[in-house]
Every structure is written in structure tokens, then in C-alpha cells.
Write an enzyme that holds these catalytic residues in place. Structure first.
Site, mmCIF file in Angstrom:
data_model
loop_
_atom_site.group_PDB
_atom_site.id
_atom_site.type_symbol
_atom_site.label_atom_id
_atom_site.label_comp_id
_atom_site.label_asym_id
_atom_site.label_seq_id
_atom_site.Cartn_x
_atom_site.Cartn_y
_atom_site.Cartn_z
ATOM 1 N N ASN A 59 -11.488 -1.479 -1.068
ATOM 2 C CA ASN A 59 -10.476 -1.325 -0.033
ATOM 3 C C ASN A 59 -10.147 -2.559 0.795
ATOM 4 O OD1 ASN A 59 -9.495 1.500 -0.055
ATOM 5 N ND2 ASN A 59 -11.682 1.921 0.048
ATOM 6 N N ASP A 106 -2.152 5.771 -3.025
ATOM 7 C CA ASP A 106 -2.535 6.717 -1.972
ATOM 8 C C ASP A 106 -1.339 7.554 -1.546
ATOM 9 O OD1 ASP A 106 -5.173 6.256 -1.924
ATOM 10 O OD2 ASP A 106 -5.173 4.917 -0.194
ATOM 11 N N TRP A 129 0.857 -1.188 0.000
ATOM 12 C CA TRP A 129 0.000 0.000 0.000
ATOM 13 C C TRP A 129 0.899 1.247 0.000
ATOM 14 C CZ3 TRP A 129 -0.321 3.831 3.839
ATOM 15 C CH2 TRP A 129 -1.285 4.814 3.564
ATOM 16 N N ARG A 187 -10.248 -3.470 7.265
ATOM 17 C CA ARG A 187 -10.783 -2.102 7.350
ATOM 18 C C ARG A 187 -12.231 -2.148 7.841
ATOM 19 N NH1 ARG A 187 -11.677 2.997 3.198
ATOM 20 N NH2 ARG A 187 -10.432 4.471 4.353
ATOM 21 N N LYS A 236 -15.663 7.763 -8.758
ATOM 22 C CA LYS A 236 -14.448 7.062 -8.328
ATOM 23 C C LYS A 236 -14.921 5.764 -7.679
ATOM 24 C CE LYS A 236 -10.585 7.745 -5.067
ATOM 25 N NZ LYS A 236 -10.013 8.739 -4.127
ATOM 26 N N TRP A 237 -14.574 4.643 -8.283
ATOM 27 C CA TRP A 237 -15.019 3.309 -7.822
ATOM 28 C C TRP A 237 -13.867 2.689 -7.049
ATOM 29 C CZ3 TRP A 237 -19.205 0.040 -10.265
ATOM 30 C CH2 TRP A 237 -19.198 -1.269 -9.778
ATOM 31 N N ASP A 238 -14.051 2.637 -5.733
ATOM 32 C CA ASP A 238 -12.969 2.209 -4.851
ATOM 33 C C ASP A 238 -13.185 0.763 -4.404
ATOM 34 O OD1 ASP A 238 -10.727 2.395 -3.231
ATOM 35 O OD2 ASP A 238 -11.460 4.102 -2.059
HETATM 36 C C1 DGJ Z 1 -8.755 4.610 -0.656
HETATM 37 C C2 DGJ Z 1 -8.522 5.559 -1.804
HETATM 38 O O1 DGJ Z 1 -7.345 5.223 -2.475
HETATM 39 C C3 DGJ Z 1 -8.477 6.977 -1.276
HETATM 40 O O2 DGJ Z 1 -8.173 7.861 -2.311
HETATM 41 C C4 DGJ Z 1 -9.789 7.306 -0.621
HETATM 42 O O3 DGJ Z 1 -10.793 7.309 -1.590
HETATM 43 C C5 DGJ Z 1 -10.084 6.304 0.480
HETATM 44 N N1 DGJ Z 1 -9.992 4.953 0.007
HETATM 45 C C6 DGJ Z 1 -11.447 6.542 1.049
HETATM 46 O O4 DGJ Z 1 -11.817 5.590 1.958
#
Ligand code: DGJ
Length: 739
Positions: free
Chosen positions: A477, A545, A196, A440, A473-475
Site C-alpha cells: 500500500n 479498490d 488510485w 499511509r 491476498k498479498w497487498d
Molecule cells: C488496499 C486493498 O486494495 C484493499 O482491498 C484492502 O485490502 C486494503 N488495502 C486494506 O488495508
């Protein structure tokens, strides 16, 4: 161009500068890999199969078939019959057997490319395809190896379509996209690795004996490894030497492996990682593997990169935004994290509009009870305590400032503390009877179930239909674990990982079909799903990030090894940088972000007056030069990841009339006079002048000796750069043909 040559029983696949030759050997015939490399004229290179050399060719000597199979350069090796170097295909029959052996059945050469059946794949009019059909008699198994080329690109696209023509179920335990064998001419292996906030760092090492390579079993491409293998001649540098690149157009688990064999030969393969994969193939059913891209360059790494860039720009990205200037955006994530309301967003937008920024993106935290990252994923309804008056009012307010509006989603996830989870706890991926692990504080939704997909899609479209939203923006995590789906039969649980990826593709396909003008940016905790598969759906992907300008030099160098700069999400953020604490000049942050989609990720109402004053000039800079970055030919001139002192790259227009060059002096050296930088990508016979971009005024002023130089002088003798006082100083130079 693709040809079948009866006399030599070979197929020759040509791209403008490379050739790929498959030859049939023995009877029944195996498909052998004869050659891949610089373009050649003869189609008959079957001597490279060395079929005449060993005494144990099966039709002539049945005594030693295993020895034959263990040396023959196979085009698509199977498991269980005596080739021990790692297979591309492994099946299991109902009886539990895993042997298969493929022989030539027939072939077709067609124009165009066959359907990709729900997978992302390259496309275009000027393609031709070889379908090489192989057959296993015992299992009634048909394997169609597909090879496609485009007239205008130096790449061979490979995939395999596997069909059960029998009457009994088969299980695919391994089905790679491409494999081929070569002699090991002391190649080195280049791969991309990270973590990351440290994605795609380049790693080069000697190839040893046995297995080596990259993989992901995380359900996504991952921060850790990229689905890419580079094989480089030992003398391979940026613009010289040989480079082979294999890249997988896929967004899930993958395996890229090189096997160094006993006879100084190599087997190179890429495809879906078999670790979490088992696919039931009922009679009559087919399975199509993702597409692999194979590139050969005799112009070093740079030649390889430019081939990938051209292929992806011309034949993979579909969005209407592909060739459009993307709006300069400001994203509120690093500005506010979860602590915002509509007033704060409007204050940011107001200030941003004054600086010429064209879009506001509202990131994580606008929905449900999402005051931190512990809750509310899945509850995609606007939180009106934060966004008072609702989304439409906010977007109208943003629109009144002359800006567009974008929004963040993480559609694949559910928080245990959410209405969605309370209502449908069984919608999360989990193994019955085993408590699934959190990451998370969230679970992954089982998108392989159509009711789950439809629900998520409905919530997304409710939001997108409720206001004027130009960008998403499709995230994503977290990774996939505890693999279990209530929607799949017990013998199909091994299909979950691949079906999950297909489900994400289906959802994104529905999204872009319904909103063709939408600018979609994929993202995964930074750059964990930065892969060619995602590019088929979104013309840009958030790169990392880590927005620190120095860290980004390394991340973006590794990313640009394969991806055109137009797809690399890059923003100017505030200092000290939130990830590494480094302080770099605002100007330098601008030049580094310019090698990507360009935008801001800071609280513009709080930064210094001095920095803010640079923004309108940077926006002007972006509009002036972005075409060169986005569409030009990319040349790396110096690599900070290698020299630890400075970084430089250049993008030249295809007509070679101009170029833009970014130079970053990461570390000042005492008592060091100027540094020579040799340019690249110019026409040796044209004369050029150099101009420096002035950050404070957006003017161009002559750089160095105020005179024109021939391209050959600039590329061989070079220019000198000196007098930059301090660490992290940078320059942007515009190289223009003299009128
Ligand atoms: C991870 C993304 O890479 C960030 O830019 C941001 O959108 C966060 N998630 C939000 O939780």
C-alpha cells in the site's frame, strides 16, 4: 519458427501470423531492425534498412558515421557514439566514460527458452529462441539479445543479457529489454493511465516528434501508468486495422518510450526505468533484463488483446489454480474495515454459506495492534482481542460451515508504531541522516536484505502453518522513496529498486513452492501492481479498490485490453458505493464482477433481503458461465468509455459453439428506440439461439425473436436491445449453437 539466412545475413522470426526480421548490415556488422508486422514469406527484406541509400555507411565513408548512426534502424541502440534517438544501453566505465558500440559476434538458435534467473518470464515446451550475441571490443562487453516465440502464440519475447567479459568493473546505467525502429506510418499511441481507484483508463493520441511514453519511478508498476505501449494505425478499431503492443513482464520501475525522429521514423523501447537504476557489473558478471512481450495484430485492438490473453494463459501463469474454478469468496474489507471480531466474521460466513459462497477472506486488521491503518504492520501475530480463541478456532468454525478460509497480508511493510520497527528501525528503506517520508503511515521494509526477507517469511509461514488457509491476498500500500539500503555498498545503492522487485519475486516464489495449493492474489492499494510479472506468481490480481459497477466498466476495459478476464479480481459490493456513492442494481454489479474472478465484498448480514436473495442465483450464474469468461476469446462490442452511454463485451468459446455477452446500459436515453449490437467471435456458418439470464431465478429464457440465426447474421446485421428501463440496467445473454 526462427531461421538464419546466410545469403541475406538476416534472422526471420515467425509466429503464426506475424514476422520479425533482423538483418546484419555493414562490416563489422550492426544488428538492424528490418521488419515487424503481418507474416511475410521472404526472409530478405534488408532493403528496409536503407543501407544502400545514404552515402555515409561507415565501411564506405568514415567521414559521416554519426549521420549513419542517427538514421539506421537499430535493434539495440547504445549510448554515446552518435545515435541520438535514445539508447537501450548505457554503461559507465571505471574511468567514467559512457560510450559503447555493439557489433555482431555470433548467434545461436535453440529450442526452448533460457533460464530467467529469478525473473518472471514466459515458459513452455513449444518455444524456440534466437540468441544474437553482440560485442563491444573496447569495454569487453557482451550483449546477448534473446528472442523467443511459441508455436501457438502471436508474440515475440525479448530480453537482453549483458555480461562484463573484461577485467574492470562496469556500471550499467540503462539496460532496456527491447527496442526497435520503424517508419512512422502516422501511428497513434495507446497507453493506460489512472490513479488510485481509477486504474488503466485508455488514452489514445497522435504520435508527435520527440519523446513520449509512460514510466513509473514508484518502485511498483503503479496506479498511474501501465508498462504498455500500443502503436495503432489511424484506422485501427476494435477488430480492424493494425495494432502493435509492447508489454513488460516486470513489477517495478519501468520506462516505455516512443521517440518521433527527424526522418518520420520511430524508436520504440521498453524496459526498467533508468532514473533510479545503476547496476555494478563486476568482471564475469551478467545482468538479465526483464522480458518484453511484442505483439502485432492486423485485427485491431481485439486481435492484440486475444494474443496477450492466450500468451498469458498458456505461458505465464503457473499456479495450479490457473485453469481451476476459483471459489466464490466474500471479503470483509468493505463490510467491516477494521471493525470486526471473530463473531462478526462467523456471522458473515454463516449467511454467506447459506447463499452458496465458498470462501471467507479476512482482510486487513486481524493482527498485532491493528485497529486502524496507523499501526502494527510487521507484527504478523493474530490479535486475540479480535479473534478470540485464535486463528485455528476461527478457521475451524469457517470450515464447519463448508467454507474455505483466506487471509490478508502486507508483508513488505512496517509501521513506525509496531514491535518490528521498535526492534529493527534500520530495516526500513531510508537514506541515513534523512528522515524517511511516511505514506499511509508506513515504511517499506528493505527486502533486499536476506535477514529481513527471512524474518518476514518466517512470520508468514507461522500463520499459514497454524490453520487451514487456502488463499492469501498479498497487498502493498505505498510506493518506494528515500531509497537507501544498509545492505548495499555505496556504489550499489542504484541497484535497490530492482533488487527490491527481485526480493518480492523471491519471497512469492518461496511461498508458492512451499504451499503449491495456495490461491495467491496480488494486490496493491487496488491495482497498483497489476502487471504480467505478478501473474507469474499469482493467477489473479485485485483490479481496483473502486468496486462501483460503472467505474469498473472503464477500469476492466483497460485491464482486459491486455489481461485475460480470469486474472481480474472483481467483487460485488454494497451501495451507495463506498468510493463514488453511486447506486446501481445488485444484478448489474453481478454481471460486471462476472467479467473477473467474482466474489463479494459487503456485509451480507446487513444488505436487503431482496439483494441477498439474488446471491445464490449469481453464484449459480458464475459456475455456469465462468469457463467462457476465463478461457474464451474476448471481443469488445461497445465501449462506455468512448460512447458514454453503454458497454458490451462477449466471450466466445474457442470452438465457437457458444458465447456469453454482457450489456450494460449506463445511461437511459429518452425517446430512443432499441439499439443494434453486432456480435463477434462466432462461426458465420453455424446457427445460434440467444437466451437471457434471469437474475431472480437463474433460468435462461429465449431472447428477442425466438429463432436461430446464422453467425454471419448475428455478427453483421446484429441483434437489437431495447426496453431496459432506467440507468445502469444490464443483460447477460447466452449465445448457443442450435443443437
Ligand atoms: C488496499 C486493498 O486494495 C484493499 O482491498 C484492502 O485490502 C486494503 N488495502 C486494506 O488495508
Amino acid at each position: 519458427m526462427i531461421g538464419w539466412h546466410e545469403a541475406s545475413r538476416s534472422f526471420k522470426i515467425d509466429t503464426p501470423h506475424s514476422s520479425y526480421v533482423i538483418a546484419l548490415a555493414d562490416e563489422p556488422a550492426y544488428a538492424g531492425h528490418a521488419y515487424f508486422g503481418k507474416r511475410i514469406s521472404d526472409e530478405d527484406v534488408s532493403q528496409l534498412l536503407r543501407i544502400a541509400e545514404p552515402p555515409y555507411v561507415p565501411s564506405r565513408n568514415a567521414r559521416d558515421k554519426l549521420s549513419f548512426l542517427d538514421t539506421f534502424p537499430m535493434e539495440y541502440p547504445t549510448h554515446g557514439v552518435g545515435d541520438f534517438r535514445g539508447s537501450a544501453l548505457k554503461i559507465r566505465t571505471k574511468e567514467g566514460h559512457s560510450a559503447s558500440e555493439l557489433f555482431y559476434l555470433r548467434h545461436e538458435i535453440v529450442s526452448g527458452k533460457p533460464e530467467a534467473e529469478g525473473l518472471p518470464a514466459t515458459f513452455g515446451d513449444n518455444a524456440s529462441t534466437l540468441k544474437l550475441i553482440l560485442w563491444d571490443e573496447v569495454c569487453s562487453l557482451e550483449v546477448e539479445l534473446r528472442y523467443s516465440v511459441f508455436e501457438d502464440c502471436d508474440a515475440v519475447l525479448r530480453s537482453a543479457r549483458i555480461t562484463n567479459r573484461g577485467t574492470r568493473e562496469l556500471f550499467l546505467e540503462k539496460a532496456l529489454s527491447a527496442s526497435f525502429d520503424m517508419d512512422n506510418e502516422e501511428f497513434e499511441l495507446l497507453t493506460l493511465h489512472g490513479s488510485w481507484a481509477r486504474e488503466r483508463h485508455m488514452q489514445r493520441r497522435r504520435i508527435g516528434s520527440g519523446f513520449q511514453g509512460v514510466s513509473s519511478g514508484r518502485g511498483e508498476t503503479s496506479h498511474q501508468h501501465q508498462p504498455f505501449l500500443g502503436l495503432l494505425s489511424r484506422d485501427c478499431t476494435q477488430e480492424r486495422g493494425e495494432a502493435y503492443g509492447l508489454h513488460l513482464i516486470y513489477s517495478g520501475n519501468f520506462l516505455g518510450s516512443v521517440y518521433g525522429g527527424q526522418f518520420d521514423n520511430l524508436r520504440i523501447s521498453i524496459g526498467i526505468d533508468p532514473e533510479d537504476f545503476c547496476w555494478r557489473l563486476a568482471p564475469g558478471e551478467s545482468f538479465l533484463t526483464p522480458e518484453a512481450v511484442l505483439v502485432y495484430s492486423d485485427h485491431g485492438l481485439g486481435g492484440m488483446s486475444r494474443s496477450f490473453h492466450d500468451l498469458y494463459r498458456r505461458h505465464l501463469i503457473r499456479s495450479v489454480w490457473k485453469d481451476r474454478t476459483r471459489p466464490v469468496l466474500i471479503n470483509n474489507w468493505e463490510a467491516t474495515y477494521f471493525d470486526f471480531d471473530e463473531k462478526k466474521l462467523l456471522a458473515i460466513a454463516e449467511q454467506a454459506a447459506k447463499c452458496g459462497i465458498e470462501m471467507l477472506v479476512m482482510d486487513d486488521g486481524w493482527f498485532g495492534n491493528r485497529f486502524d491503518d496507523n499501526r502494527a504492520l510487521g507484527d504478523w501475530k493474530v490479535n486475540e482481542e479480535k479473534i478470540r480463541g485464535g486463528l485455528k478456532k476461527l478457521t475451524d468454525g469457517i470450515g464447519a460451515l463448508g467454507m474455505r478460509f483466506g487471509i490478508w497480508f502486507e508483508p513488505e511493510m512496517v509501521s513506525p508504531d509496531s514491535d518490528l520497527y521498535r526492534e529493527h528501525p534500520d530495516w526500513a528503506i531510508a537514506v541515513p541522516g534523512r528522515k524517511a517520508g511516511l505514506c499511509r503511515n508506513q515504511y517499506v521494509l528493505d527486502l533486499t536484505r536476506s535477514e529481513v526477507r527471512d524474518h518476514v517469511f518466517g512470520l508468514l509461514t507461522d500463520i499459514l502453518d497454524s490453520a487451514d488457509i487456502a488463499y492469501v491476498k498479498w497487498d502493498m500500500n505505498r510506493q518506494l522513496a528515500d531509497l537507501g539500503s544498509l545492505g548495499l555498498d555505496p556504489e550499489c545503492q542504484g541497484e535497490l529498486s530492482h533488487r527490491y522487485v527481485l526480493a518480492v519475486y523471491e519471497l512469492q516464489e518461496r511461498l508458492i513452492k512451499r504451499y503449491p495449493e495456495l490461491l495467491l492474489e496480488n494486490c496493491s492499494g487496488g491495482g497498483a501492481r497489476f502487471d504480467p510479472g505478478m501473474l507469474y506468481y499469482s493467477p489473479q490480481i485485485w483490479c481496483s479498490d473502486d468496486t462501483d459497477a460503472v467505474e469498473r466498466l472503464m477500469i476492466q476495459e483497460g485491464t482486459a485490453l491486455l489481461y485475460p478476464l480470469s486474472v481480474i479480481g472483481a467483487h460485488v459490493s454494497d451501495c451507495p458505493n463506498h468510493t463514488v456513492g453511486r447506486v446501481t442494481p445488485f444484478e448489474t454489479r453481478g454481471y460486471v464482477a462476472l467479467a473477473g474472478t467474482f466474489g463479494y465484498e459487503l456485509d451480507i448480514t446487513k444488505i436487503s433481503e431482496e439483494d441477498r436473495a439474488l446471491i445464490p442465483k449469481q453464484v449459480e450464474m458464475y459456475h455456469r458461465y465462468h469457463g467462457l469468461f476465463a478461457d474464451g476469446d474476448y471481443y469488445r462490442l461497445a465501449s462506455y468509455s468512448e460512447n458514454r452511454l453503454y458497454d458490451a463485451f462477449l466471450c466466445a468459446s474457442k470452438d465457437q459453439r457458444e458465447a456469453v455477452l454482457v450489456y450494460v446500459q449506463v445511461m437511459m436515453r429518452p425517446n430512443h428506440h432499441s439499439r443494434v449490437l453486432k456480435l463477434a467471435g462466432l462461426d458465420p456458418k453455424r446457427r445460434y439461439r440467444l437466451y437471457r439470464f434471469v437474475a431472480e431465478t437463474a433460468e435462461e429464457v429465449p431472447f428477442g425473436a425466438d429463432r436461430a440465426f446464422y453467425g454471419d447474421t448475428l455478427m453483421n446485421a446484429g441483434i437489437t436491445i431495447g426496453g431496459l428501463w432506467g440507468d445502469f440496467k444490464a443483460l447477460l445473454l447466452h449465445v448457443k449453437e442450435e443443437e
